[in-house]
Design an enzyme around this catalytic site. Sequence first.
Site, mmCIF file in Angstrom:
data_model
loop_
_atom_site.group_PDB
_atom_site.id
_atom_site.type_symbol
_atom_site.label_atom_id
_atom_site.label_comp_id
_atom_site.label_asym_id
_atom_site.label_seq_id
_atom_site.Cartn_x
_atom_site.Cartn_y
_atom_site.Cartn_z
ATOM 1 N N LYS A 1 0.856 -1.126 -0.062
ATOM 2 C CA LYS A 1 0.129 -0.007 -0.106
ATOM 3 C C LYS A 1 0.668 1.405 0.215
ATOM 4 O O LYS A 1 0.668 2.142 -0.751
ATOM 5 C CB LYS A 1 -0.952 -0.100 1.224
ATOM 6 C CG LYS A 1 -1.751 1.200 1.303
ATOM 7 C CD LYS A 1 -2.622 1.485 2.415
ATOM 8 C CE LYS A 1 -1.667 2.207 3.295
ATOM 9 N NZ LYS A 1 -2.257 2.625 4.648
ATOM 10 N N ASP B 1 -6.452 1.375 0.971
ATOM 11 C CA ASP B 1 -6.453 1.335 2.517
ATOM 12 C C ASP B 1 -7.902 0.823 2.971
ATOM 13 O O ASP B 1 -8.607 0.363 2.308
ATOM 14 C CB ASP B 1 -6.333 2.979 2.873
ATOM 15 C CG ASP B 1 -7.536 3.753 2.447
ATOM 16 O OD1 ASP B 1 -8.100 3.475 1.674
ATOM 17 O OD2 ASP B 1 -7.435 5.001 3.036
#
Length: 219
Positions: A120, A138
């Site tokens: 991420k 997220d």
Amino acid sequence: MSKAAAKAFITALAEANPDAESELIFRNTFELLVSVVLSAQATDKSVNKATKGLFEHAPDPKSMAELGEAGIAQYIKTIGLWRAKAHNVALLCEQLLERHGGDVPADRKSLEALAGVGRKTANVVMNVAFGADTMAVDTHIFRIGNRTGLAPGKTTRQVEDGLVARIPKDMLRPAHHWLILHGRYVCKARAPECWRCPATQWCLYPDKRLTPPRTKEAA
């Protein structure tokens, strides 16, 4: 959700918030990288508050490495997991100096080899700093992908792959910001404000809240 519906959904978000961008405050790629590492399980607002003093004292990998784990910790105690994050940031700075001459690498393999950097974080840095067509998933984007039917998946990687497959390539990079901000301020975790959503007609969520809750005054 079909590709056509996905395009319409994303287009609606884009038209509602055309200038969407990261809410982290940073002046360069290094500060972006550190901010994203610190943002895990913390709000952007809390990270910005912590990094203001940190970046004033240590604006680059060399000065941050010299500050050390204990020094970094003094600035970030207000955010979650600060001990582990202080350790990772100190090590990350040493790795940047040793492996990359103090520069932040632009490729995924090198980024993910740095302390505290997962997929991420790498996706965010590649997207924001280097203009790559990446989708960083997220908690907000994971929720939207599943709730709306845009890209259902049991894991963040499954949601990421679904978004990449459905969102038109020319919209993929900014879609990262459109989706995050939409999840943060409209499609909220506990009480999605569907009456404010510009894309509700394409959303497959079965329990849409199309009218705002009545206030005590109205009742």
